[in-house]
Every structure is written in C-alpha cells, then in structure tokens.
Design a protein around this motif. Structure first.
Motif, short mmCIF file in Angstrom:
data_model
loop_
_atom_site.label_atom_id
_atom_site.label_comp_id
_atom_site.label_asym_id
_atom_site.label_seq_id
_atom_site.Cartn_x
_atom_site.Cartn_y
_atom_site.Cartn_z
N SER A 260 58.33 -54.81 89.45
CA SER A 260 57.32 -53.84 89.86
C SER A 260 56.72 -53.13 88.65
O SER A 260 55.50 -52.92 88.59
CB SER A 260 57.95 -52.81 90.82
OG SER A 260 56.98 -51.87 91.25
N PHE A 261 57.56 -52.78 87.69
CA PHE A 261 57.10 -52.12 86.46
C PHE A 261 56.10 -53.01 85.72
O PHE A 261 55.02 -52.57 85.32
CB PHE A 261 58.31 -51.81 85.59
CG PHE A 261 58.03 -51.05 84.33
CD1 PHE A 261 57.99 -49.66 84.33
CD2 PHE A 261 57.82 -51.71 83.13
CE1 PHE A 261 57.73 -48.95 83.16
CE2 PHE A 261 57.56 -51.01 81.96
CZ PHE A 261 57.52 -49.63 81.98
N MET A 262 56.42 -54.29 85.57
CA MET A 262 55.54 -55.20 84.84
C MET A 262 54.26 -55.51 85.61
O MET A 262 53.23 -55.81 85.01
CB MET A 262 56.29 -56.48 84.48
CG MET A 262 55.48 -57.48 83.65
SD MET A 262 54.80 -56.79 82.13
CE MET A 262 56.25 -56.82 81.05
N PHE B 36 51.98 -44.49 85.52
CA PHE B 36 51.80 -45.23 86.77
C PHE B 36 53.06 -45.14 87.62
O PHE B 36 54.15 -44.86 87.12
CB PHE B 36 51.46 -46.69 86.48
CG PHE B 36 52.40 -47.42 85.55
CD1 PHE B 36 53.45 -48.18 86.04
CD2 PHE B 36 52.23 -47.34 84.16
CE1 PHE B 36 54.30 -48.87 85.18
CE2 PHE B 36 53.08 -48.01 83.29
CZ PHE B 36 54.13 -48.78 83.80
N ARG B 37 52.89 -45.33 88.91
CA ARG B 37 54.05 -45.31 89.81
C ARG B 37 54.68 -46.69 89.87
O ARG B 37 54.01 -47.72 89.74
CB ARG B 37 53.65 -44.83 91.19
CG ARG B 37 52.83 -45.80 92.00
CD ARG B 37 52.47 -45.21 93.37
NE ARG B 37 51.73 -46.18 94.18
CZ ARG B 37 51.16 -45.87 95.32
NH1 ARG B 37 51.21 -44.64 95.79
NH2 ARG B 37 50.52 -46.80 96.01
N ASN C 276 59.77 -44.62 91.11
CA ASN C 276 59.91 -44.11 89.75
C ASN C 276 58.55 -44.00 89.10
O ASN C 276 57.54 -44.45 89.66
CB ASN C 276 60.82 -45.00 88.92
CG ASN C 276 62.27 -44.89 89.31
OD1 ASN C 276 62.78 -45.72 90.09
ND2 ASN C 276 62.96 -43.88 88.84
N ARG C 277 58.53 -43.40 87.93
CA ARG C 277 57.30 -43.24 87.17
C ARG C 277 57.38 -44.05 85.90
O ARG C 277 58.40 -44.02 85.19
CB ARG C 277 57.08 -41.76 86.85
CG ARG C 277 55.77 -41.47 86.12
CD ARG C 277 55.53 -39.97 86.02
NE ARG C 277 55.12 -39.41 87.31
CZ ARG C 277 54.87 -38.13 87.53
NH1 ARG C 277 55.01 -37.25 86.54
NH2 ARG C 277 54.49 -37.71 88.71
N GLY C 278 56.32 -44.79 85.60
CA GLY C 278 56.26 -45.60 84.39
C GLY C 278 55.29 -45.01 83.38
O GLY C 278 54.31 -44.35 83.76
N GLY D 219 58.24 -46.57 78.89
CA GLY D 219 59.50 -46.50 79.62
C GLY D 219 59.32 -45.97 81.03
O GLY D 219 58.23 -45.93 81.58
N SER D 220 60.44 -45.53 81.59
CA SER D 220 60.47 -45.03 82.96
C SER D 220 61.67 -44.13 83.15
O SER D 220 62.67 -44.24 82.42
CB SER D 220 60.54 -46.20 83.94
OG SER D 220 60.72 -45.75 85.27
N ASP D 221 61.60 -43.27 84.16
CA ASP D 221 62.75 -42.42 84.51
C ASP D 221 63.75 -43.16 85.40
O ASP D 221 64.68 -42.56 85.94
CB ASP D 221 62.28 -41.13 85.18
CG ASP D 221 61.42 -41.36 86.41
OD1 ASP D 221 61.18 -42.53 86.78
OD2 ASP D 221 60.96 -40.37 87.01
N PHE D 222 63.59 -44.46 85.54
CA PHE D 222 64.55 -45.31 86.25
C PHE D 222 65.86 -45.37 85.47
O PHE D 222 65.86 -45.48 84.24
CB PHE D 222 63.97 -46.71 86.39
CG PHE D 222 64.94 -47.75 86.90
CD1 PHE D 222 65.30 -47.79 88.23
CD2 PHE D 222 65.47 -48.71 86.04
CE1 PHE D 222 66.18 -48.76 88.71
CE2 PHE D 222 66.34 -49.69 86.51
CZ PHE D 222 66.71 -49.71 87.84
N ASP D 223 66.99 -45.31 86.20
CA ASP D 223 68.30 -45.40 85.56
C ASP D 223 68.97 -46.71 85.97
O ASP D 223 69.35 -46.88 87.13
CB ASP D 223 69.18 -44.22 85.98
CG ASP D 223 70.49 -44.15 85.20
OD1 ASP D 223 70.73 -45.05 84.37
OD2 ASP D 223 71.25 -43.19 85.41
#
Length: 449
Positions: free
Chosen positions: A150-152, A64-65, A78-80, A131-135
């Motif tokens: 946003s991720f949750m 998911f975005r 980012n991508r989740g 996870g995600s490609d978020f740093d």
C-alpha cells in the motif's frame, strides 16, 4: 548554544517560524548554521544569494495516507512521508524509516542531515528521506507485506533511479525492501534495479551494503586515532543499539583489535567485559528479531543485563551511539568524560544533543558527527547504484575497499576544511562546511530554481 553569525540569525528565525513544532528539524538546521559563520564572513556571496535559506527549505514534501488490512480483516491507517530535500548534486537519496515516532519534523531533520552526508561522500547524490508511523514490530510477514504494498502504491509515482532513490532505515530491512521493490516492479512493469538500494544480493543488491554504516563509522574512528598516532587496538568500546549499524560496527571494532563490552536495545543493555559474542548477538537480534535480554539468558556466565540506567554509564575508551536521535545528552556526556572516554563517533543520525556535543568538544575528545561518521551507508548505496546502472556486480573485498577509501576521504576533507576556516581539529565544523560548500556551489551554478 553557540551564537549565530548576524546574517544567519534571520535564516534560523525563518526556519522556526515556517516549521512550528518540528524540534528535531530546528536542532539539525541550527547545528549547521552555527558552523557557517566563518563561511559567510569569508564568502558573503552565499548569504547575498539566499542560497542558505533555500537550502533549509525542502524542494518537495509529500504526505499521503496508507490504508491496509491486518490479519484479522480490520482496516488500519498510517501516514506516509517523503521529503525530497535537495537535488543539486544528483537524485534525492535517503532511507525510509518505519517507526511510531515518525512525523514530518523527523523526516525533515533526517533529510536535511542527508544533504550534507551525501555531499561529503563525494558521490553524485542529493538528499531526501521518508517513512511512516507504521510499526513493523509484532506484525506478521503478511501484514508487513500488505502495508509495504500500500505504501509503494502511492510512493512509486514520486521515485525513480534518476529522480529519487530510497533505501532502508530503522524498521526497514531486507524483508520490507523486498516487498517494496516487488510492488514497484509490479506497478511500473519495469525491472528498475536502481530505484531502491539495500536490495538482496540475488536481485541487484551490493556486497557490504548491510555492513556499510557500521563498518564506515569504525573506519572513521580509526582515521581519527591515526591522526593522533594511535589505533583501536586494545580499546574498550561501548555501542548503543543492536541493529545492523551497531552489530557491524562491533564486528569491525573486533577485526581492528578493539573489544566491544556493551550493546543495547530499547529494553536495556548488556555488559560483557570479555567482549560481546557477535555470532550469538546476530542470531538473537537479526535472525530471530529477539530482545537483548535473550542474549544474556543464552550466553550464561559473564554477561549481565541491565534494564535501568544508561549504557553510557559503562566506562569505556570509545563510545559509538548507533541507536536513535538525541539518545546521548549532556549528563551522559559528562559521565563518559569522567570515566575516561576519549573518542565518540555517531553511527546514528544526530544521537548526541547540543549539550553533549559541547561537552565533548570542551573536554577535547575526538568527536565525529553522524553526517561524517555514518556516511558509509549511503556511500555504499551509491556504489550499489553504480553497479545497477552498469549491470555489474562487485565482490565483497573490492566494495569494502571502496567504502574504506570513501571514509578516509571524508575524514581528510573534514580536517582540511576545519583548518581552512579557522577551527582546526573540529570535525563538526569540517563536516558541516565541507558538505555545505559543495551543495551551495552547485545551487549557485543553477540559478534561482
């Protein structure tokens, strides 16, 4: 690379065909399949039922975005991911990793490993990862909060205490878990403590969870040595990484009489022959989120920072790779062997390449794979779930003793299983087969689902 049993060759070929470009996932599945030849020979029903093929295919893969707004008002994207791999033994259980390297293949490799690790723990939990490609590095607390919310906002619909229970992993610590849980509670209007583990102690967390993976790895090492009539007393230990796993592994090594002489981060490594100052290291890495070089600047005489080369060049008796996947290759393994290392235990997930594992086994080193040696983290997460379900809270000493006994049981199961299937002393085979049979038997009992 070891040969596969003839009935497992098509399984591996199909994994590669169906998952192109996911090299870490290919590596993880092959490593397990290489161990299962004796199982298939002794129990052909596992191959006849295609349960092994089903085990290599996730039950659900969610992508998911994740849009969020940074401090300058710009929209970031980012991508989740959440891979719910196998629920034969219980709700999906596994951490969330926030790191730029995260893509579907990484999450699937981690989720696949988690199936066997969770099975070995003896706890009623299945395997998953996300996870995600978020740093999070360099981001403000406000930016991390907005990203986590946003991720949750998407993830919440896929998780629950009886469905899927995430935890922390690389890049996801107490701060991130707090923001994630807060958003889950807000959206669902439920105080469902068991939906996340690794929580803060004041809002449903468990004692020892922060220390569990590192402590558990060292408990496993101590048991391997005890099986040979030896101990950690007086051993020189090198640990890659300087996050929770590495730091608390170092703490337990010191408690059991060993000396940690080197730790690292992505910028280099520190050597201190008299032993790393754990209090300063915790302050630099956990409190201030600083770089390992800062440790040497503040420590002064006796501590040396090395920006080039490899931490595995440092002579030691025990090596604990606790950083990331494939960090220790065949060349590093040969260096450790030449320098007299006799024990390697994986605190990270699949940190040793196949060439490194082969070198360790051929040299007769004690080698513990991550799915056995680092299972203490998820085992203590399951203990946290028990406490949440019963509205209970256990003290540190009691929880640590539960963890120690779980790691002793995992060690004994690995050795017993390796003996049963004709590979005495092989912890890799013991872990893979021991984890596999428990999950596969449950899958067979459920029918084709």
């Amino acid at each position: 690379m070891a040969l596969l049993h003839e009935r497992l060759v098509p399984v591996h070929d199909e994994v590669v065909r169906r998952n192109p470009g996911e090299h870490e996932f290919h590596q993880a599945t092959r490593e397990v399949l290489e161990s299962l030849g004796p199982v298939v020979a002794k129990h052909p029903e596992y191959a006849d039922s295609e349960v092994i093929s089903r085990l290599c295919e996730p039950e659900r893969q969610i992508i998911f975005r994740v849009p969020w707004v940074d401090d300058s008002g710009r929209v970031q994207l980012n991508r989740g991911f959440r891979v719910e791999f196998n629920s034969a033994l219980g709700p999906y259980k596994g951490g969330l990793r926030f790191h730029p390297s995260v893509y579907l293949g990484i999450v699937k490799f981690l989720g696949f490993e988690q199936i066997f690790k969770n099975s070995l723990s003896g706890m009623p939990i299945g395997g998953g990862k996300g996870g995600s490609d978020f740093d999070p590095k360099g981001r403000s607390d406000a930016e991390v909060m907005r990203f986590c919310q946003s991720f949750m906002t998407e993830l919440y619909r896929h998780i629950g205490e009886y469905t899927d229970v995430p935890a922390g992993d690389t890049g996801v610590g107490a701060r991130e878990l707090g923001y994630l849980f807060g958003q889950y509670k807000r959206i669902t209007n439920r105080y469902e403590s068991g939906v996340l583990t690794g929580k803060g102690l004041t809002w449903g967390g468990s004692q020892v969870r922060t220390e569990a993976t590192g402590y558990g790895t060292v408990f496993f090492v101590q048991e391997m040595l005890h099986a040979r009539g030896e101990s950690l007393e007086g051993r020189r230990v090198v640990i890659s990484g300087s996050g929770n796993v590495a730091i608390y592994a170092a703490e337990k090594v010191r408690e059991l009489g060993g000396t940690v002489i080197a730790v690292s981060d992505s910028g280099g490594y520190v050597i201190e022959d008299s032993g790393i100052d754990l209090e300063l290291l915790k302050d630099v890495k956990l409190s201030r989120r600083g770089r390992i070089e800062t440790y040497t600047q503040e420590r002064g005489n006796g501590a040396r920072f090395v920006a080039t080369g490899s931490i595995w060049d440092v002579p030691c008796d025990v090596a604990l790779p606790c950083a990331t996947q494939n960090e220790l290759d065949g060349t590093h393994a040969q260096t450790l062997i030449r320098n007299g290392c006799s024990v390697v235990a994986e605190g990270a997930n699949m940190p040793s390449t196949p060439d490194a594992v082969k070198a360790f086994q051929e040299a007769g080193l004690l080698f513990a794979p991550g799915k056995a040696a680092n299972a203490g983290g998820v085992a203590t997460s399951a203990l946290e779930m028990q406490q949440n379900a019963s509205r209970d809270s256990w003290n540190f000493a009691y929880t640590e003793e539960r963890l120690r006994m779980i790691m002793l049981d995992i060690h004994d199961r690995c050795l017993t299983t390796a003996d049963e299937f004709g590979t005495p002393g092989n912890y890799v085979a013991g872990a893979n087969i021991g984890g596999f049979t428990r999950v596969a038997d449950a899958m067979l009992a459920f029918g084709v689902v």
